[in-house]
Design an enzyme around this catalytic site. Structure first.
Site, PDB file in Angstrom:
ATOM      1  N   TYR A 130      46.497  17.521 -14.784  1.00  0.00           N
ATOM      2  CA  TYR A 130      45.875  17.848 -13.500  1.00  0.00           C
ATOM      3  C   TYR A 130      45.421  16.575 -12.791  1.00  0.00           C
ATOM      4  CZ  TYR A 130      42.861  20.354 -10.168  1.00  0.00           C
ATOM      5  OH  TYR A 130      42.270  20.854  -9.029  1.00  0.00           O
TER       6      TYR A 130
ATOM      7  N   SER B  86      41.628  16.380  -5.307  1.00  0.00           N
ATOM      8  CA  SER B  86      40.490  16.802  -6.118  1.00  0.00           C
ATOM      9  C   SER B  86      39.663  15.576  -6.460  1.00  0.00           C
ATOM     10  CB  SER B  86      40.970  17.469  -7.412  1.00  0.00           C
ATOM     11  OG  SER B  86      39.892  17.703  -8.309  1.00  0.00           O
TER      12      SER B  86
END
Length: 254
Positions: free
Chosen positions: A155, A142
């Site tokens: 995350y 990401s």
């Protein structure tokens, strides 16, 4: 044994994973998808031929479940290998809340779903990848691995770890297996969810216009990047941003 190439995708039931399953099957590949969402897997199973698609319910962050799944995968492949592995599993929601309220158990779920899962699945898949003449691994990281909004600690850490795992695996497994990471930005996955959760969002003009590319990303953009990296035989250990240009844009509040 089939002369089709084979791809295995974790988190393959919805979103980016689902789009990648359909993209590669459309290219003539055999596809294998692992996911915890049995309902979504069943939908996919009903839409694709059994001889070219295998869908298994599996929590890829758990060692025992991965081992059991790969017993079935190996049996289904009947002596053939895996040409491409896509480590796509993870918890989609990046927001953990205030640091002082984040429980260790919740932190571990984010880490296991993405980083631990990539380790477990790549380790289990390695003997099958080594059967291929041109094996590749794509880790779905990401842009949050290198930039953050507030309260996305777990995350970001999981994806940052996945980036590091990527270059380490590239050096360790090469030249037999190439390993790269894809860093998606804002990807609208609503149209690629199972039927009961499918949405078709109506984005604002400013949502699209803030991207230098002029639009929000689609899961198909990531599937195409996986295909590119598989064919790019001199590319390994790299981290490819697929974000419409957002990570190179200087943003100031006026």
């Amino acid at each position: 044994m089939s002369d089709r190439r084979t791809i295995l995708i974790t988190g393959g039931a919805n979103g980016i994973g689902r789009a990648t399953v359909m993209h590669f099957h459309g290219l003539g590949w055999k596809v294998i998808a692992l996911d915890t969402d049995a309902e979504a897997l069943a939908e996919l199973r009903d839409s694709l031929p059994r001889e070219t698609a295998l869908f298994l319910t599996c929590d890829v962050g758990r060692e025992g479940e991965v081992a059991k799944a790969f017993e079935r995968v190996t049996e289904w492949l009947d002596g053939a290998g895996i040409d491409c592995l896509v480590n796509n599993s993870g918890i989609a929601d990046p927001y953990a809340g205030p640091l002082g309220e984040l429980e260790l158990e919740d932190w571990q779920e984010w880490i296991d779903a993405s980083l631990t899962a990539a380790f477990l699945v790549t380790r289990a898949a390695l003997p099958l990848l080594e059967k291929s003449d041109a094996a590749s691994v794509a880790n779905i990281s990401s842009t949050r691995a290198v930039m953050s909004e507030p309260e996305t600690f777990a995350y970001a850490a999981a994806k940052g770890g996945l980036d590091a795992l990527t270059h380490s695996l590239a050096v360790s497994l090469g030249p037999k297996v190439r390993v790269n990471a894809i860093r998606p930005g804002w990807i609208e996955t609503g149209p690629w969810q199972k039927s009961g959760a499918r949405t078709h969002p109506d984005h604002r003009d400013k949502d699209r216009e803030q991207h230098p590319a002029g639009r929000i990303g689609k899961p198909e953009d990531i599937a195409e990047a996986v295909a590119y990296l598989h064919d790019a035989g001199f590319v390994t250990g790299q981290h490819l941003n697929i974000d419409g240009g957002m990570t190179v844009k200087m943003i100031y509040e006026h």
